[in-house]
Design a protein around this motif. Structure first.
Motif, PDB file in Angstrom:
ATOM      1  N   ALA A  74       0.821  -1.220   0.000  1.00  0.00           N
ATOM      2  CA  ALA A  74       0.000   0.000   0.000  1.00  0.00           C
ATOM      3  C   ALA A  74       0.847   1.259   0.000  1.00  0.00           C
ATOM      4  O   ALA A  74       0.396   2.326  -0.399  1.00  0.00           O
ATOM      5  N   GLY A  75       2.093   1.158   0.464  1.00  0.00           N
ATOM      6  CA  GLY A  75       2.978   2.321   0.517  1.00  0.00           C
ATOM      7  C   GLY A  75       3.373   2.820  -0.856  1.00  0.00           C
ATOM      8  O   GLY A  75       3.873   3.929  -0.996  1.00  0.00           O
ATOM      9  N   ARG A  76       3.159   1.996  -1.883  1.00  0.00           N
ATOM     10  CA  ARG A  76       3.559   2.418  -3.229  1.00  0.00           C
ATOM     11  C   ARG A  76       2.360   2.665  -4.142  1.00  0.00           C
ATOM     12  O   ARG A  76       2.523   2.787  -5.346  1.00  0.00           O
ATOM     13  N   LEU A  77       1.178   2.726  -3.553  1.00  0.00           N
ATOM     14  CA  LEU A  77      -0.007   3.010  -4.374  1.00  0.00           C
ATOM     15  C   LEU A  77      -0.191   4.525  -4.506  1.00  0.00           C
ATOM     16  O   LEU A  77       0.212   5.281  -3.629  1.00  0.00           O
ATOM     17  N   ASP A  78      -0.806   4.945  -5.616  1.00  0.00           N
ATOM     18  CA  ASP A  78      -1.048   6.382  -5.770  1.00  0.00           C
ATOM     19  C   ASP A  78      -2.274   6.805  -4.943  1.00  0.00           C
ATOM     20  O   ASP A  78      -2.955   5.976  -4.357  1.00  0.00           O
ATOM     21  N   ARG A  79      -2.487   8.123  -4.901  1.00  0.00           N
ATOM     22  CA  ARG A  79      -3.558   8.700  -4.082  1.00  0.00           C
ATOM     23  C   ARG A  79      -4.904   8.012  -4.285  1.00  0.00           C
ATOM     24  O   ARG A  79      -5.581   7.658  -3.324  1.00  0.00           O
ATOM     25  N   ASN A  80      -5.278   7.862  -5.554  1.00  0.00           N
ATOM     26  CA  ASN A  80      -6.619   7.364  -5.825  1.00  0.00           C
ATOM     27  C   ASN A  80      -6.765   5.890  -5.463  1.00  0.00           C
ATOM     28  O   ASN A  80      -7.820   5.454  -5.007  1.00  0.00           O
ATOM     29  N   ARG A  81      -5.681   5.113  -5.652  1.00  0.00           N
ATOM     30  CA  ARG A  81      -5.763   3.701  -5.266  1.00  0.00           C
ATOM     31  C   ARG A  81      -5.841   3.560  -3.745  1.00  0.00           C
ATOM     32  O   ARG A  81      -6.539   2.696  -3.230  1.00  0.00           O
ATOM     33  N   ARG A  82      -5.090   4.417  -3.053  1.00  0.00           N
ATOM     34  CA  ARG A  82      -5.178   4.373  -1.596  1.00  0.00           C
ATOM     35  C   ARG A  82      -6.574   4.814  -1.146  1.00  0.00           C
ATOM     36  O   ARG A  82      -7.136   4.274  -0.198  1.00  0.00           O
ATOM     37  N   ALA A  83      -7.157   5.802  -1.873  1.00  0.00           N
ATOM     38  CA  ALA A  83      -8.520   6.233  -1.549  1.00  0.00           C
ATOM     39  C   ALA A  83      -9.483   5.052  -1.695  1.00  0.00           C
ATOM     40  O   ALA A  83     -10.389   4.854  -0.887  1.00  0.00           O
ATOM     41  N   MET A  84      -9.244   4.248  -2.719  1.00  0.00           N
ATOM     42  CA  MET A  84     -10.106   3.094  -2.962  1.00  0.00           C
ATOM     43  C   MET A  84      -9.945   2.067  -1.833  1.00  0.00           C
ATOM     44  O   MET A  84     -10.930   1.526  -1.334  1.00  0.00           O
ATOM     45  N   LEU A  85      -8.678   1.831  -1.433  1.00  0.00           N
ATOM     46  CA  LEU A  85      -8.426   0.905  -0.305  1.00  0.00           C
ATOM     47  C   LEU A  85      -9.166   1.370   0.942  1.00  0.00           C
ATOM     48  O   LEU A  85      -9.829   0.591   1.619  1.00  0.00           O
ATOM     49  N   ARG A  86      -9.039   2.673   1.220  1.00  0.00           N
ATOM     50  CA  ARG A  86      -9.688   3.232   2.414  1.00  0.00           C
ATOM     51  C   ARG A  86     -11.194   3.043   2.317  1.00  0.00           C
ATOM     52  O   ARG A  86     -11.850   2.646   3.272  1.00  0.00           O
TER      53      ARG A  86
END
Lengths: 234, 405
Positions: A74-86
């Protein structure tokens, strides 16, 4: 009751600034949290616990090292992918409740579902159910200003669990509440942990609040200083 | 999702009614000004066209004196020879392609009936005049040929003259005094209203040319000759023929310029219509500048809104909103805001134009195209000026945004 590893820090660094003024909020932290655990995170301010929580909640990324969430880097995902994870797997509860003002309880709880693209009718039903789970039947159409602190925090919990997340990140959830309200919220969290198997990572300053968790991780100067099982709960 | 966003933005407009109103004022004034200008402008253009066509369509007007310049008022050069019956007779005898040829001499003269008096435009002419100018009678009859020839004291009056002297009554058969002579009213002219220059076209008395010349002007001159082209002949073809005949009649050698002028009313109508259209466009453009100012107002308030709601943006981002969700939310909000302003502006603009058309006596000519354009343009302004603040909101770091007080 602990399952597979949900969260793992592998020599995680988080640094700010340049050169001489460079500050290390996290200095090579190794850490693992398993599914279903209820972990209290403690430490003085500046110890790195908030930074660690932001990384755990996929709000922030490490400067160096690897953060894995559900096995994903998760530390290497971009903003939007992290938003999706959240949106899919993480629920947040904050010290200051952070509800939208002038917006009813049920509308606040619906919010994460909007970003999931859930249809209005279903959204409403799910939000009503979540509010019932936190014991706010009859308050669904009150705005935050019309609710007490404890009730507002219950709305925030309902908003966090309405998406059926895997992880609940709670940042001093009882910091603004009196003792009675504190114990109500903590019992609610404990119930969610045992009843739904929700993994909870909670920052707190208070030892008796930390006592509700089964494990306590203490941060100091960017390191994990102590990682203990709370015997009375185990 | 998009309806949700629109509902949300309307909510936020309602939460800050005063602020939203002040923000919108710029757009409202801009759109209202543009709509009012363009609507009044196109009404004026219509009015001008209608005025000119009231003079008679496909009409040439011949006057003595050299033309004053292109499109100019064709001022009369008193030193030159006036027109007379010789020119009129030549035109009637030789000109082809004309539907009607009629002389007219005019003077402002005091007209009296009983104890009432009125200064009126008295015109000496013949029975072809009404035909040349497409002017109808409401009642009565035109001059007969014998009345025209002998210069009998008969006259036709305009609506203003009738109202002044007879109120609602029937003027036919009454005798009015024109200057030192008197004449019997034999007919009432159809009302034409005011010209674009505020001249009352109904304050007129028509009498046979011979009577006018003998009893009012005191000479045999003809001020102007009206030549109406027939349906098959364009005025620009008729004009050189009239010129040839007149040069011939007036014995003007090829090395000398015309000592008379021929005005083509169709050309003047076109020129005036295009002048008012240009004017309208310019006024519209000036008003458009205020729309730009309104847009900057929107940008300003959206920046304030984004700053004010930093925490809300943080919550939304933490909960799983993508950048595009935040971007769209604020873009929609800006667009809804300026669209609201646009719609209010259109209503106010149309009301202003309606008021103006009542007071200026011009037609109320709202254009659906202009209104659609205003709606589209105000939405566009919201999007363009809302984009930067929206992007700023969308790019916020959720951790910082959540910490924001």
């Amino acid at each position: 009751m602990s399952g597979s590893v949900l969260i793992s820090f592998d020599k995680v660094w988080k640094s700010y600034g340049q050169g001489e003024a460079r500050i290390h909020a996290l200095a090579g932290v190794d850490l693992a949290i398993r599914r279903g655990e209820f972990v209290a995170i403690m430490g003085p301010s500046g110890s790195g616990k908030s930074t660690a929580m932001n990384i755990i909640g996929c709000l922030d990324t490490p400067t160096a090292g690897t953060y894995r969430f559900m096995g994903v880097d998760a530390g290497r995902l971009d903003r939007n992918r992290r938003a999706m994870l959240r949106n899919l797997y993480v629920g947040f509860v904050f010290q200051g409740y952070n509800l939208l003002p002038r917006t009813t309880a049920v509308e606040n709880v619906e919010l994460p579902l909007i970003y999931r693209g859930v249809a209005a009718r279903e959204r409403h039903d799910l939000a009503m159910k979540a509010l019932a789970e936190v014991g706010l039947v009859g308050r669904e159409h009150h705005t935050p200003a019309e609710l007490s602190g404890g009730q507002q925090q219950r709305v925030a919990v309902a908003r966090a669990i309405v998406t059926r997340p895997t992880l609940l990140v709670a940042d001093e959830p009882t910091g603004n509440l009196d003792t009675a309200r504190t114990h109500e919220i903590m019992e609610l969290l404990t119930r969610l942990n045992t009843g739904l198997g929700l993994t909870i990572a909670m920052v707190t300053h208070e030892a008796d609040v930390a006592g509700y968790a089964e494990r306590t991780i203490r941060f100091l100067d960017g390191h994990v200083a102590a990682d203990t099982i709370n015997l009375e709960m185990a | 999702m998009i309806w949700e966003t629109i509902r949300l933005s309307l909510l936020s407009v309602r939460r800050n009614v005063l602020r939203s109103f002040l923000t919108l004022l710029g757009i409202v004034i801009g759109v209202a000004a543009v709509i009012a200008m363009l609507t009044i402008g196109s009404g004026t253009t219509e009015k001008v066209k209608a005025d000119i066509s009231k003079l008679g369509s496909n009409l040439l007007v011949v006057r003595s004196g050299r033309p004053a310049g292109p499109g100019g008022p064709g001022g009369l050069d008193q030193a030159t020879r006036p027109l007379g019956s010789k020119e009129l007779a030549a035109l009637i005898a030789h000109l082809s392609g004309a539907r009607a040829i009629s002389p007219a001499s005019q003077k402002q003269v005091r007209v009296i009936f009983g104890t009432e008096s009125l200064t009126s435009g008295v015109t000496g002419t013949d029975s072809a005049y009404l035909y040349a100018r497409d002017w109808k009678l409401v009642s009565g009859r035109p001059f007969s040929d014998s009345e025209t020839r002998s210069g009998t004291g008969v006259c036709l009056i305009g609506e203003t003259v009738r109202q002044q002297f007879f109120g609602a009554g029937d003027p036919e058969g009454e005798i009015i005094r024109v200057n030192r002579t008197s004449c019997k009213i034999i007919g009432l002219l159809e009302p034409k209203g005011y010209t674009g220059f505020g001249q009352d076209q109904d304050n007129v008395v028509l009498m046979p040319l011979a009577a006018y010349q003998r009893r009012i002007a005191g000479n045999r001159d003809i001020d102007s000759i009206y030549v109406a082209a027939d349906d098959r002949t364009p005025t620009n073809e008729l004009l050189p023929r009239v010129e040839d005949i007149l040069r011939d009649t007036r014995r003007i050698t090829p090395d000398r310029e015309d000592d008379f002028s021929i005005r083509d009313m169709t050309q003047i109508a076109d020129a005036m219509a295009s002048a008012t259209t240009t004017m309208t466009g310019m006024l519209g453009a000036v008003a458009g500048v205020s729309l730009l100012v309104g847009g900057i107002g929107i940008m300003n308030i959206m920046l304030v809104s984004v700053t004010e709601r930093t925490r809300e943006i943080g919550i939304r981002l933490a909960i799983g909103a993508h950048e595009k969700h935040i971007l769209i939310q604020f873009l929609v909000e800006a667009t809804v805001l300026s669209l609201l302003g646009g719609i209010v502006g259109i209503l106010i603009g149309l009301a202003l134009a309606g008021l103006a058309s009542l007071t200026l006596a011009i037609p109320f000519a709202p254009s659906p195209a202009v209104i659609l354009l205003a709606v589209g343009f105000s939405a566009l302004i919201g999007m363009v000026f809302g984009f930067f603040p929206a992007l700023r909101g969308a790019r916020l770091d959720p951790i910082d945004a959540l910490r924001h007080e």
